[in-house]
Design a protein around this motif. Structure first.
Motif, PDB file in Angstrom:
ATOM      1  N   THR A 104     -11.356   5.768   5.383  1.00 34.21           N
ATOM      2  CA  THR A 104     -10.462   6.054   4.251  1.00 34.21           C
ATOM      3  C   THR A 104     -10.148   4.815   3.416  1.00 34.21           C
ATOM      4  O   THR A 104      -9.661   4.939   2.290  1.00 34.21           O
ATOM      5  CB  THR A 104      -9.129   6.641   4.753  1.00 34.21           C
ATOM      6  OG1 THR A 104      -8.528   5.732   5.696  1.00 34.21           O
ATOM      7  CG2 THR A 104      -9.363   7.995   5.419  1.00 34.21           C
ATOM      8  N   LYS A 105     -10.443   3.641   3.980  1.00 32.00           N
ATOM      9  CA  LYS A 105     -10.165   2.386   3.274  1.00 32.00           C
ATOM     10  C   LYS A 105     -11.368   1.456   3.421  1.00 32.00           C
ATOM     11  O   LYS A 105     -11.316   0.456   4.145  1.00 32.00           O
ATOM     12  CB  LYS A 105      -8.910   1.720   3.848  1.00 32.00           C
ATOM     13  CG  LYS A 105      -7.637   2.545   3.708  1.00 32.00           C
ATOM     14  CD  LYS A 105      -6.466   1.837   4.380  1.00 32.00           C
ATOM     15  CE  LYS A 105      -5.168   2.599   4.187  1.00 32.00           C
ATOM     16  NZ  LYS A 105      -5.208   3.946   4.782  1.00 32.00           N
ATOM     17  N   GLY A 129      -7.740  -6.405   1.404  1.00 31.38           N
ATOM     18  CA  GLY A 129      -8.318  -5.080   1.553  1.00 31.38           C
ATOM     19  C   GLY A 129      -7.313  -3.975   1.250  1.00 31.38           C
ATOM     20  O   GLY A 129      -7.644  -2.977   0.583  1.00 31.38           O
ATOM     21  N   LEU A 130      -6.076  -4.144   1.705  1.00 32.46           N
ATOM     22  CA  LEU A 130      -5.047  -3.145   1.452  1.00 32.46           C
ATOM     23  C   LEU A 130      -4.652  -3.105  -0.032  1.00 32.46           C
ATOM     24  O   LEU A 130      -4.449  -2.022  -0.599  1.00 32.46           O
ATOM     25  CB  LEU A 130      -3.807  -3.447   2.306  1.00 32.46           C
ATOM     26  CG  LEU A 130      -3.934  -3.169   3.806  1.00 32.46           C
ATOM     27  CD1 LEU A 130      -2.642  -3.537   4.519  1.00 32.46           C
ATOM     28  CD2 LEU A 130      -4.268  -1.699   4.068  1.00 32.46           C
ATOM     29  N   THR A 187      -7.342  -1.433  -1.960  1.00 31.42           N
ATOM     30  CA  THR A 187      -7.315   0.003  -1.675  1.00 31.42           C
ATOM     31  C   THR A 187      -6.284   0.705  -2.560  1.00 31.42           C
ATOM     32  O   THR A 187      -6.521   1.803  -3.073  1.00 31.42           O
ATOM     33  CB  THR A 187      -6.972   0.257  -0.195  1.00 31.42           C
ATOM     34  OG1 THR A 187      -8.004  -0.294   0.643  1.00 31.42           O
ATOM     35  CG2 THR A 187      -6.828   1.742   0.101  1.00 31.42           C
ATOM     36  N   ARG A 188      -5.148   0.055  -2.759  1.00 27.37           N
ATOM     37  CA  ARG A 188      -4.064   0.665  -3.549  1.00 27.37           C
ATOM     38  C   ARG A 188      -4.361   0.643  -5.038  1.00 27.37           C
ATOM     39  O   ARG A 188      -4.093   1.602  -5.757  1.00 27.37           O
ATOM     40  CB  ARG A 188      -2.751  -0.067  -3.245  1.00 27.37           C
ATOM     41  CG  ARG A 188      -1.576   0.270  -4.175  1.00 27.37           C
ATOM     42  CD  ARG A 188      -1.368   1.762  -4.370  1.00 27.37           C
ATOM     43  NE  ARG A 188      -1.129   2.463  -3.127  1.00 27.37           N
ATOM     44  CZ  ARG A 188      -1.046   3.794  -3.039  1.00 27.37           C
ATOM     45  NH1 ARG A 188      -1.222   4.541  -4.114  1.00 27.37           N
ATOM     46  NH2 ARG A 188      -0.830   4.373  -1.882  1.00 27.37           N
ATOM     47  N   TRP A 244     -12.548  -0.850   1.685  1.00 32.58           N
ATOM     48  CA  TRP A 244     -12.307  -2.242   1.332  1.00 32.58           C
ATOM     49  C   TRP A 244     -11.909  -3.080   2.551  1.00 32.58           C
ATOM     50  O   TRP A 244     -12.051  -4.308   2.543  1.00 32.58           O
ATOM     51  CB  TRP A 244     -11.227  -2.355   0.257  1.00 32.58           C
ATOM     52  CG  TRP A 244     -11.729  -2.180  -1.140  1.00 32.58           C
ATOM     53  CD1 TRP A 244     -11.456  -1.149  -1.997  1.00 32.58           C
ATOM     54  CD2 TRP A 244     -12.584  -3.073  -1.855  1.00 32.58           C
ATOM     55  NE1 TRP A 244     -12.094  -1.331  -3.199  1.00 32.58           N
ATOM     56  CE2 TRP A 244     -12.793  -2.515  -3.144  1.00 32.58           C
ATOM     57  CE3 TRP A 244     -13.204  -4.285  -1.546  1.00 32.58           C
ATOM     58  CZ2 TRP A 244     -13.594  -3.124  -4.101  1.00 32.58           C
ATOM     59  CZ3 TRP A 244     -13.998  -4.900  -2.504  1.00 32.58           C
ATOM     60  CH2 TRP A 244     -14.189  -4.327  -3.770  1.00 32.58           C
ATOM     61  N   MET A 245     -11.419  -2.423   3.600  1.00 25.46           N
ATOM     62  CA  MET A 245     -10.978  -3.165   4.779  1.00 25.46           C
ATOM     63  C   MET A 245     -12.137  -3.863   5.488  1.00 25.46           C
ATOM     64  O   MET A 245     -11.931  -4.791   6.273  1.00 25.46           O
ATOM     65  CB  MET A 245     -10.253  -2.240   5.759  1.00 25.46           C
ATOM     66  CG  MET A 245      -8.987  -1.619   5.192  1.00 25.46           C
ATOM     67  SD  MET A 245      -7.847  -2.844   4.500  1.00 25.46           S
ATOM     68  CE  MET A 245      -7.493  -3.836   5.943  1.00 25.46           C
ATOM     69  N   GLU A 298       0.836  -1.211   0.000  1.00 29.06           N
ATOM     70  CA  GLU A 298       0.000   0.000   0.000  1.00 29.06           C
ATOM     71  C   GLU A 298       0.869   1.260   0.000  1.00 29.06           C
ATOM     72  O   GLU A 298       0.490   2.293  -0.561  1.00 29.06           O
ATOM     73  CB  GLU A 298      -0.922  -0.002   1.226  1.00 29.06           C
ATOM     74  CG  GLU A 298      -2.007   1.064   1.143  1.00 29.06           C
ATOM     75  CD  GLU A 298      -2.443   1.566   2.499  1.00 29.06           C
ATOM     76  OE1 GLU A 298      -3.379   2.375   2.537  1.00 29.06           O
ATOM     77  OE2 GLU A 298      -1.843   1.177   3.516  1.00 29.06           O
TER      78      GLU A 298
END
Length: 292
Positions: free
Chosen positions: A235-236, A286-287, A290-291, A238-239, A32
């Motif tokens: 902010t994320k 998830g990370l 996110t990226r 997807w986590m 990330e």
């Protein structure tokens, strides 16, 4: 003389997800940060796995010579069962610690983060001191603290740092989460062993808390670990896929609370190990999402 199959049993393969999970999360956190390095990740994984098996053998040796494992319920213990000589198990542990230090040294040379040598020494000392030496901290109820620190914070954040040269909030949350699940795995093992540990004078946290509260703490640790990802959701988003793991936690949590026979808790070890692996995979996914 112990067979190869018995040595593999003594290595306690069910505990290995606790070693892999922080490396996966730490590497995903590095990804990330746009700093993922595969060679560094592989070396970190080797260090974690070698230390995990090494501490399993060290624990087998130390508990075996103290008589703690003579009447236990669960997987084979090499020394306690008499299938291997204590010295053989001790030197197997030392050999694995040596290999872990070698891999760690290579990682330090690559990253030029020389201060990590002190961290590596601390890891080995903690691995041996869990049940080894004159005053093992595992017998004083501090094993859970060291598992959280070394198999949660140190392993995860160390993996991220050796790739990115920094850590992130996501790495910290993941470190706390996988550390708590590793502690839950240890708690499941220690709740099962409360009667024999008490008789042997091994004052684990489970013994100190008592059977009921120790079982409740297992559920609490799993719950906090999984729900903690909500901190990252603003902010994320997807986590939040980590929450998909909740159904997988229901059966082991039920067994921990309601399983009165010691043998009924044995499956919880495998289930908790798989939960830790699942947590690390979903957290990492998830990370990555996110990226990208």
């Amino acid at each position: 003389m112990a067979t190869a199959a018995q040595w593999i049993q003594g290595a306690r393969l069910r505990t290995l997800p606790a070693a892999i999970a922080p490396v996966l999360i730490g590497s995903a956190a590095a990804f990330e940060l746009q700093a993922f390095k595969l060679p560094n990740a592989i070396l970190a994984a080797l260090v974690a796995l070698l230390l995990q098996v090494g501490v399993n053998y060290a624990n087998d040796y130390s508990d075996g010579i103290r008589g703690t494992d003579e009447e236990r319920v669960g997987p084979l213990r090499l020394v306690g069962s008499g299938v291997a000589k204590p010295e053989q198990v001790k030197w197997a542990a030392f050999g694995l610690f040596g290999l872990a230090m070698l891999c760690g040294l290579i990682l330090v040379i690559i990253t030029q983060a020389w201060w990590l040598i002190l961290v590596g020494i601390g890891c080995v000392l903690a691995a041996w001191g869990y049940t080894g030496g004159k005053n093992p901290y595992g017998y004083m109820g501090l094993g859970d603290v060291f598992v959280f620190v070394f198999f949660g914070l140190v392993a995860t954040l160390g993996t991220t740092y050796t790739q990115a040269g920094q850590v992130s909030l996501a790495a910290v949350v993941g470190a706390i989460g996988t550390g708590l699940i590793a502690c839950a795995l240890l708690m499941a093992n220690n709740v099962r062993d409360i009667p024999t540990d008490t008789a042997a004078g091994k004052r684990t946290l489970a013994v100190r808390l008592g059977d009921r509260h120790a079982r409740e703490s297992y559920v609490l640790m799993l719950g906090v670990a999984i729900l903690l990802v909500i901190v990252l959701a603003p902010t994320k988003p997807w986590m939040l896929i980590v929450l998909l793991l909740i159904p997988a936690c229901l059966m082991p949590a039920w067994l921990m609370i309601n399983g009165k026979k010691r043998k009924s808790l044995i499956p919880v070890l495998k289930q908790t190990g798989l939960i830790n692996l699942g947590y690390s995979l979903l957290f990492s996914l998830g990370l990555v999402l996110t990226r990208i």
